[in-house]
Design an enzyme around this catalytic site. Structure first.
Site, PDB file in Angstrom:
ATOM      1  N   ASP A 150      96.417 -25.771 -14.567  1.00 53.86           N
ATOM      2  CA  ASP A 150      96.609 -24.420 -15.093  1.00 53.86           C
ATOM      3  C   ASP A 150      95.328 -23.887 -15.722  1.00 53.86           C
ATOM      4  O   ASP A 150      94.511 -24.650 -16.218  1.00 53.86           O
ATOM      5  CB  ASP A 150      97.760 -24.450 -16.121  1.00 53.86           C
ATOM      6  CG  ASP A 150      98.343 -23.072 -16.363  1.00 53.86           C
ATOM      7  OD1 ASP A 150      98.046 -22.143 -15.587  1.00 53.86           O
ATOM      8  OD2 ASP A 150      99.108 -22.928 -17.338  1.00 53.86           O
ATOM      9  N   TRP A 183      90.041 -18.696 -16.751  1.00 49.62           N
ATOM     10  CA  TRP A 183      88.655 -19.156 -16.582  1.00 49.62           C
ATOM     11  C   TRP A 183      87.818 -18.045 -15.940  1.00 49.62           C
ATOM     12  O   TRP A 183      86.709 -17.749 -16.382  1.00 49.62           O
ATOM     13  CB  TRP A 183      88.645 -20.410 -15.704  1.00 49.62           C
ATOM     14  CG  TRP A 183      87.286 -21.025 -15.511  1.00 49.62           C
ATOM     15  CD1 TRP A 183      86.691 -21.962 -16.313  1.00 49.62           C
ATOM     16  CD2 TRP A 183      86.358 -20.743 -14.454  1.00 49.62           C
ATOM     17  NE1 TRP A 183      85.455 -22.279 -15.825  1.00 49.62           N
ATOM     18  CE2 TRP A 183      85.216 -21.544 -14.686  1.00 49.62           C
ATOM     19  CE3 TRP A 183      86.369 -19.893 -13.347  1.00 49.62           C
ATOM     20  CZ2 TRP A 183      84.107 -21.527 -13.842  1.00 49.62           C
ATOM     21  CZ3 TRP A 183      85.262 -19.870 -12.516  1.00 49.62           C
ATOM     22  CH2 TRP A 183      84.146 -20.681 -12.766  1.00 49.62           C
ATOM     23  N   ARG A 204      90.570 -13.035 -10.763  1.00 54.82           N
ATOM     24  CA  ARG A 204      91.277 -14.313 -10.913  1.00 54.82           C
ATOM     25  C   ARG A 204      91.025 -15.275  -9.756  1.00 54.82           C
ATOM     26  O   ARG A 204      90.952 -16.491  -9.940  1.00 54.82           O
ATOM     27  CB  ARG A 204      92.789 -14.055 -11.048  1.00 54.82           C
ATOM     28  CG  ARG A 204      93.175 -13.334 -12.324  1.00 54.82           C
ATOM     29  CD  ARG A 204      94.668 -12.993 -12.329  1.00 54.82           C
ATOM     30  NE  ARG A 204      95.460 -14.175 -12.047  1.00 54.82           N
ATOM     31  CZ  ARG A 204      95.879 -15.042 -12.975  1.00 54.82           C
ATOM     32  NH1 ARG A 204      95.614 -14.819 -14.243  1.00 54.82           N
ATOM     33  NH2 ARG A 204      96.584 -16.076 -12.620  1.00 54.82           N
ATOM     34  N   HIS A 254      90.559 -19.608  -8.922  1.00 52.31           N
ATOM     35  CA  HIS A 254      91.281 -20.455  -7.966  1.00 52.31           C
ATOM     36  C   HIS A 254      90.287 -21.181  -7.060  1.00 52.31           C
ATOM     37  O   HIS A 254      90.465 -22.352  -6.738  1.00 52.31           O
ATOM     38  CB  HIS A 254      92.253 -19.618  -7.119  1.00 52.31           C
ATOM     39  CG  HIS A 254      93.345 -18.986  -7.935  1.00 52.31           C
ATOM     40  ND1 HIS A 254      94.082 -19.690  -8.857  1.00 52.31           N
ATOM     41  CD2 HIS A 254      93.823 -17.710  -7.980  1.00 52.31           C
ATOM     42  CE1 HIS A 254      94.966 -18.874  -9.426  1.00 52.31           C
ATOM     43  NE2 HIS A 254      94.827 -17.675  -8.918  1.00 52.31           N
ATOM     44  N   SER A 270     103.978 -22.656  -7.575  1.00 49.68           N
ATOM     45  CA  SER A 270     105.398 -22.813  -7.923  1.00 49.68           C
ATOM     46  C   SER A 270     106.255 -21.772  -7.212  1.00 49.68           C
ATOM     47  O   SER A 270     105.746 -20.746  -6.741  1.00 49.68           O
ATOM     48  CB  SER A 270     105.586 -22.682  -9.442  1.00 49.68           C
ATOM     49  OG  SER A 270     105.439 -21.337  -9.843  1.00 49.68           O
ATOM     50  N   THR A 271     107.557 -22.020  -7.177  1.00 50.45           N
ATOM     51  CA  THR A 271     108.488 -21.034  -6.629  1.00 50.45           C
ATOM     52  C   THR A 271     108.302 -19.698  -7.350  1.00 50.45           C
ATOM     53  O   THR A 271     108.290 -18.626  -6.737  1.00 50.45           O
ATOM     54  CB  THR A 271     109.945 -21.532  -6.837  1.00 50.45           C
ATOM     55  OG1 THR A 271     110.058 -22.842  -6.293  1.00 50.45           O
ATOM     56  CG2 THR A 271     110.943 -20.609  -6.187  1.00 50.45           C
ATOM     57  N   LEU A 307      94.981 -43.661  -1.668  1.00 49.35           N
ATOM     58  CA  LEU A 307      95.767 -42.728  -2.496  1.00 49.35           C
ATOM     59  C   LEU A 307      96.655 -41.812  -1.644  1.00 49.35           C
ATOM     60  O   LEU A 307      96.239 -41.355  -0.582  1.00 49.35           O
ATOM     61  CB  LEU A 307      94.776 -41.853  -3.284  1.00 49.35           C
ATOM     62  CG  LEU A 307      95.369 -40.714  -4.123  1.00 49.35           C
ATOM     63  CD1 LEU A 307      95.952 -41.254  -5.424  1.00 49.35           C
ATOM     64  CD2 LEU A 307      94.317 -39.658  -4.424  1.00 49.35           C
ATOM     65  N   ARG A 367     104.148 -26.544 -21.889  1.00 49.25           N
ATOM     66  CA  ARG A 367     105.438 -26.430 -21.210  1.00 49.25           C
ATOM     67  C   ARG A 367     105.359 -27.085 -19.839  1.00 49.25           C
ATOM     68  O   ARG A 367     104.286 -27.435 -19.358  1.00 49.25           O
ATOM     69  CB  ARG A 367     105.870 -24.953 -21.107  1.00 49.25           C
ATOM     70  CG  ARG A 367     104.858 -24.038 -20.473  1.00 49.25           C
ATOM     71  CD  ARG A 367     105.398 -22.599 -20.349  1.00 49.25           C
ATOM     72  NE  ARG A 367     104.358 -21.703 -19.895  1.00 49.25           N
ATOM     73  CZ  ARG A 367     103.603 -20.943 -20.691  1.00 49.25           C
ATOM     74  NH1 ARG A 367     103.801 -20.940 -21.989  1.00 49.25           N
ATOM     75  NH2 ARG A 367     102.659 -20.176 -20.181  1.00 49.25           N
ATOM     76  N   GLU A 423     104.800 -40.155 -19.804  1.00 53.96           N
ATOM     77  CA  GLU A 423     103.940 -39.828 -20.941  1.00 53.96           C
ATOM     78  C   GLU A 423     103.265 -38.488 -20.660  1.00 53.96           C
ATOM     79  O   GLU A 423     102.797 -38.244 -19.539  1.00 53.96           O
ATOM     80  CB  GLU A 423     102.863 -40.915 -21.125  1.00 53.96           C
ATOM     81  CG  GLU A 423     103.410 -42.283 -21.465  1.00 53.96           C
ATOM     82  CD  GLU A 423     104.135 -42.327 -22.810  1.00 53.96           C
ATOM     83  OE1 GLU A 423     103.765 -41.566 -23.718  1.00 53.96           O
ATOM     84  OE2 GLU A 423     105.080 -43.125 -22.928  1.00 53.96           O
TER      85      GLU A 423
HETATM   86  C1  IPE Z   1     102.458 -23.597 -13.347  1.00 55.48           C
HETATM   87  O1  IPE Z   1     101.513 -22.698 -13.827  1.00 55.48           O
HETATM   88  C2  IPE Z   1     102.392 -23.646 -11.858  1.00 55.48           C
HETATM   89  C3  IPE Z   1     101.166 -24.198 -11.283  1.00 55.48           C
HETATM   90  C4  IPE Z   1     100.203 -24.766 -11.943  1.00 55.48           C
HETATM   91  C5  IPE Z   1     101.077 -24.111  -9.858  1.00 55.48           C
HETATM   92  P1  IPE Z   1     101.901 -21.211 -14.200  1.00 55.48           P
HETATM   93  O2  IPE Z   1     100.686 -20.557 -14.711  1.00 55.48           O
HETATM   94  O3  IPE Z   1     102.595 -20.558 -13.062  1.00 55.48           O
HETATM   95  O4  IPE Z   1     102.975 -21.448 -15.365  1.00 55.48           O
HETATM   96  P2  IPE Z   1     103.494 -20.467 -16.499  1.00 55.48           P
HETATM   97  O5  IPE Z   1     103.935 -19.209 -15.846  1.00 55.48           O
HETATM   98  O6  IPE Z   1     102.354 -20.207 -17.416  1.00 55.48           O
HETATM   99  O7  IPE Z   1     104.602 -21.216 -17.177  1.00 55.48           O
HETATM  100  C1  IPE Z   2      96.936 -22.173 -12.132  1.00 56.08           C
HETATM  101  O1  IPE Z   2      96.138 -21.221 -12.734  1.00 56.08           O
HETATM  102  C2  IPE Z   2      96.978 -22.032 -10.623  1.00 56.08           C
HETATM  103  C3  IPE Z   2      98.220 -21.453 -10.100  1.00 56.08           C
HETATM  104  C4  IPE Z   2      99.317 -21.231 -10.789  1.00 56.08           C
HETATM  105  C5  IPE Z   2      98.218 -21.111  -8.692  1.00 56.08           C
HETATM  106  P1  IPE Z   2      96.718 -19.809 -13.135  1.00 56.08           P
HETATM  107  O2  IPE Z   2      96.554 -18.886 -11.994  1.00 56.08           O
HETATM  108  O3  IPE Z   2      98.108 -19.941 -13.653  1.00 56.08           O
HETATM  109  O4  IPE Z   2      95.733 -19.395 -14.314  1.00 56.08           O
HETATM  110  P2  IPE Z   2      96.128 -18.730 -15.703  1.00 56.08           P
HETATM  111  O5  IPE Z   2      97.200 -19.584 -16.314  1.00 56.08           O
HETATM  112  O6  IPE Z   2      96.608 -17.347 -15.416  1.00 56.08           O
HETATM  113  O7  IPE Z   2      94.862 -18.763 -16.489  1.00 56.08           O
HETATM  114 MG    MG Z   3      98.892 -20.284 -15.466  1.00 57.50          MG
END
Ligand code: IPE
Ligand code: IPE
Ligand code: MG
Length: 253
Positions: free
Chosen positions: A21, A26, A34, A38, A66-67, A132, A195, A208
């Site tokens: 995350d 970043w 954004r 990525h 994620s979904t 792995l 979370r 853990e």
């Molecule tokens: C969780 O990150 C999903 C992934 C890392 C792919 P999110 O950025 O989507 O989670 P929330 O919305 O902050 O909980």
């Molecule tokens: C995690 O980074 C990657 C994905 C969920 C695809 P984010 O895109 O959630 O980055 P933030 O949390 O908005 O900084």
């Molecule tokens: Mg995020």
């Protein structure tokens, strides 16, 4: 700064799961869109996969999409899917070089055709690798996975293939996407969020947890070693009391 040499190689987890995350933040911090985050995040995936392979971990499960991430702006979702195709194409050779086997968990049918096709090609190509196993969670959410398992189990009960009394923990797990994969001993989440965001809810019952404020694109091998070193200091009691858990035994067992 923790180095690889400071780790007890006899007491490493078999399976580490990561919620990658902080890519968006970043990039925004640097005044970039954004998607820059990525892209940089892919380099971290490469580095951490190699670190895990080098340490001879058995499984590394990465939460890539994620979904709920389908609800992001269309432009970001499209950019992420394109990045995924480009990455798989580019990185499969490196997976081969590192003897890494690719797997996916999640709703593959929800992924655009080219993404699914490229993934399947890479999975097929790497299937005989013995190092792995890199598990990518794509269009994944734990509640989706558990509901899916329940639907399949009820079909099997209905068809008389299994008896509802016979649904044990072990049987239930065979209906999850992670069937055959041991539960992660360690879960890492980057970017200072505390979370789980619908990740591996069943599988992390006794995992853990390690949280770090480092954003995923800044997460280096040393940060990974730090999480592993922290894990090695923990006493896993599984509901028992400290005296029952023999000292200096393998934390994995
Ligand atoms: C969780 O990150 C999903 C992934 C890392 C792919 P999110 O950025 O989507 O989670 P929330 O919305 O902050 O909980
Ligand atoms: C995690 O980074 C990657 C994905 C969920 C695809 P984010 O895109 O959630 O980055 P933030 O949390 O908005 O900084
Ligand atoms: Mg995020």
């Amino acid at each position: 700064m923790i180095t690889k040499e400071q780790l007890d190689l006899e007491r490493l987890p078999r399976h580490v799961a990561i919620i990658m995350d902080g890519n968006g933040r970043w990039a925004r911090k640097k005044g970039n869109p954004r998607i820059f985050g990525h892209r940089k995040g892919v380099a971290t995936v490469r580095e951490i996969t190699e670190a895990a392979a080098e340490l001879k971990l058995e499984y590394l499960t990465l939460y890539a999409f994620s979904t709920e991430n389908w609800n992001r702006p269309r432009t970001e979702v499209d950019a992420l899917m394109s990045l995924l195709v480009a990455t798989i194409n580019k990185e499969t050779k490196r997976l081969m070089d590192n003897n890494v086997k690719l797997k996916i968990i999640g709703d593959v049918n929800a992924l655009p055709g080219p993404v699914a096709q490229n993934l399947h090609a890479s999975i097929e190509k790497t299937k005989n690798n013995t190092g792995l196993t890199l598990v990518l969670a794509l269009s994944y959410s734990s509640r989706w996975e558990i509901l899916n398992a329940v639907k399949h189990i009820s079909e099997d009960v209905h068809q008389g293939k299994i008896d509802s009394e016979g649904i044990t923990t072990e049987i239930f797990e065979t209906y999850l996407n992670t069937s055959g994969i041991p539960d992660p001993e360690l879960l890492i989440r980057t970017s200072g969020e505390y979370r789980i965001s619908n990740y591996l809810l069943w599988q992390i019952a006794y995992t853990e947890l390690f949280f770090t404020s480092t954003l995923w694109p800044d997460f280096r091998k040393e940060n990974f070693y730090e999480a592993l070193a922290d894990y090695q200091k923990r006493e896993r009691r599984f509901g028992k009391i400290s005296e029952q858990v023999a000292k200096n035994t393998n934390v994995n067992s």
